[in-house]
Enzyme design. Structure first.
Site, mmCIF file in Angstrom:
data_model
loop_
_atom_site.group_PDB
_atom_site.id
_atom_site.type_symbol
_atom_site.label_atom_id
_atom_site.label_comp_id
_atom_site.label_asym_id
_atom_site.label_seq_id
_atom_site.Cartn_x
_atom_site.Cartn_y
_atom_site.Cartn_z
ATOM 1 N N CYS A 17 0.911 -1.127 -0.092
ATOM 2 C CA CYS A 17 -0.131 0.299 -0.054
ATOM 3 C C CYS A 17 1.280 0.894 0.316
ATOM 4 O O CYS A 17 1.588 1.597 0.937
ATOM 5 C CB CYS A 17 -1.265 0.115 1.718
ATOM 6 S SG CYS A 17 -2.209 1.610 1.528
ATOM 7 N N ARG B 238 -12.854 1.360 -4.879
ATOM 8 C CA ARG B 238 -12.922 1.098 -3.626
ATOM 9 C C ARG B 238 -11.515 2.200 -2.704
ATOM 10 O O ARG B 238 -11.870 2.580 -2.070
ATOM 11 C CB ARG B 238 -11.413 -0.167 -2.624
ATOM 12 C CG ARG B 238 -11.377 -0.311 -1.703
ATOM 13 C CD ARG B 238 -10.202 -1.249 -1.718
ATOM 14 N NE ARG B 238 -9.790 -1.583 -0.808
ATOM 15 C CZ ARG B 238 -8.555 -1.228 0.789
ATOM 16 N NH1 ARG B 238 -7.793 -0.640 0.189
ATOM 17 N NH2 ARG B 238 -8.359 -1.693 2.452
#
Length: 503
Positions: free
Chosen positions: A320, A419
């Site tokens: 991430c 998302r």
């Protein structure tokens, strides 16, 4: 000007646990890892719970049906990713629910007019060696008999013949009537030394099958997580776009837990989605929300969204890059401790306990243990599970080592724009995840077994037999850079590492 929080953002790597008094009762065999996954009234105690505090991330490279099955058998739960079609996600959930069910609804059925070739084709398609022969080949119609792989030889018998002369007719079968308990059904299998027990209703219609192998599977996995029908537990992720249609399909497929999956869950969109889902499904679903990193975000989702659990963590995952790209996030240890304090405060004020999941920033068993000690009820991991045999990606070999592909849901490869609220465009404008590889670590069960042994051992060192006691008794100290060096093996030579590799 901006509000500046007078606090350093900490990671798990910056802390150590201090030992507590280990009493004679503090042995690993006495430790319970049962942990809540559904909000409950503190006066009444836990409702739905995990048998092990591990869940897998809702990622394409992590949570497929095979991994979900393996993890449920160890007492945890996988969240099937939502960055796919509704039909595909529901099919994955159904595959897990039907894998081992105690009472299995037969999806391998043929009429008596079918040929042996039809039976062979069905067996190859489903992988099931037991085929129910029913009046019209339907699932819940009159049972005529059972055909197994032992009843004909693929390379010796004429496959154009019908199954009529090969299957065992119902008159010769040991059967039980609908309503029989699983224990009684298993006893019938044992008494008559059979592999399969058909369950029929009063009219003779096939309702389910009970298999001998399931009994042995269950005893091989004493902590496996199952529903009221002895089917394996499975979770699934939702976005805030098609959540109602997706949730309906997932509930119909048998999903046990749903979770709104977002890189930033502190939004009105998520609260509204949670309200609408709760309005339609009531308390029949377990619904999680997130991700968040602050106390006020926890209270918002716990009150406005009425979620059952909250996921904590933004930007801490190994693939991430949200913090790098947007400057949004918080050190995972700081986030967990802040939310844990608010969760306990909320429980004291309202009498309602809302479990917390630590998601991301977990690069070792030690850090997983630290997250639980700091207050997490369970931990969610991506890379940890992506490395295992059961993750959905294929192994590759590079310079003599095995690896598995692993990519973030914020990467272009995932195409999971739902998302991330980046713009009004229906695609990612910039990536918040990377596309990489992780070393292959072998079967999930072996890896989880080691992690759970470490966790139980640490809990005994702290002087706790439950995770709730761990939250209450854990004493944690900050460490310096030199403390980390001191705790390593930097001052000795590891001779085995100096040896040349010998094939």
């Amino acid at each position: 000007m901006a509000i500046i929080i007078d606090d350093v953002s900490h990671t798990f790597h910056e802390f150590l646990l201090l030992p507590g008094l280990t009493k004679k009762e503090h042995v690993p065999g006495n430790v319970s890892l049962k942990t809540p996954i559904q909000r409950y009234k503190t006066a009444e105690g836990m409702k739905a719970a995990l048998n092990a505090p591990f869940v897998s991330a809702a990622m394409q490279a992590v949570s497929g049906p095979e991994l979900a099955i393996a993890l449920a058998r160890k007492g945890g739960i996988a969240f099937i990713f939502c960055s796919q079609s509704i039909e595909s996600q529901a099919k994955m959930v159904k595959e897990v629910k039907e894998h081992k069910a105690g009472f299995v609804e037969s999806d391998s059925n043929l009429p008596p007019t079918a040929t042996l070739q039809d039976a062979l084709n069905l067996r190859r398609k489903t992988g099931h060696s037991t085929i129910a022969i029913t009046e019209n080949g339907g699932r819940n119609t009159k049972l005529l008999g059972i055909l197994t792989s032992k009843d004909f030889w693929e390379y010796k018998d004429d496959l154009s013949q019908t199954v009529q002369g090969f299957f065992t007719p119902r008159e010769k079968l040991v059967m039980a009537e609908e309503g029989v308990s699983l224990q009684d059904a298993t006893n019938l299998l044992w008494k008559h030394k059979k592999e399969c027990l058909p369950i029929v209703d009063k009219q003779g219609n096939l309702k389910a099958l009970v298999f001998r192998k399931d009994y042995f599977d269950h005893h091989s996995y004493p902590d496996e997580l199952t529903d009221s029908r002895k089917r394996l537990f499975v979770g699934a992720a939702l976005n805030t776009y098609d959540y109602m249609e997706r949730a309906s399909a997932l509930v119909e497929a048998g999903v046990d837990v749903l979770c709104l999956d977002s890189s930033d869950g502190y939004t009105e969109w998520q609260a509204e989605a949670a309200k609408q889902l709760r309005k339609k499904f009531g308390s029949n679903i377990i619904l999680g929300g997130g991700n968040i990193v602050s106390a006020d975000a926890f209270r918002y989702l716990a009150t406005e969204g009425e979620v059952d659990f909250v996921k904590v963590g933004i930007g801490g995952g190994s693939i991430c890059i949200t913090r790098e790209q947007k400057g949004i996030g918080r050190g995972q240890a700081s986030a967990v401790m802040d939310v844990a304090r608010e969760r306990d405060k909320f429980a004291k004020e309202t009498g309602i306990y809302v479990p917390m999941c630590s998601d991301g920033g977990l690069n070792s068993d030690t850090q997983m243990i630290m997250a639980l000690a700091m207050g997490a009820d369970f931990v969610m991991m991506g890379k940890y599970f992506a490395m295992t045999e059961e993750s959905p990606t294929a192994k590759i070999s590079y310079r003599g080592r095995l690896y598995k592909p692993y990519w973030g849901e914020g990467s272009n490869r995932a195409r999971n724009w739902q998302r991330y609220k980046q713009s009004e465009a229906a695609h990612l404008i910039f990536e918040e995840g990377v596309d990489a590889y992780v070393p292959y670590s072998g079967p999930l069960t072996d890896k989880v077994d080691v992690s759970l042994v470490k966790l139980r051992s640490t809990m005994c060192n702290v002087g706790s037999l439950t995770l709730k006691e761990l939250h209450e008794k854990a004493r944690i100290t900050k460490v310096s850079e030199m403390t980390v060096v001191e705790g390593g093996t930097s001052t000795v030579e590891m001779l085995d590492r100096m040896q040349p590799n010998v094939d």
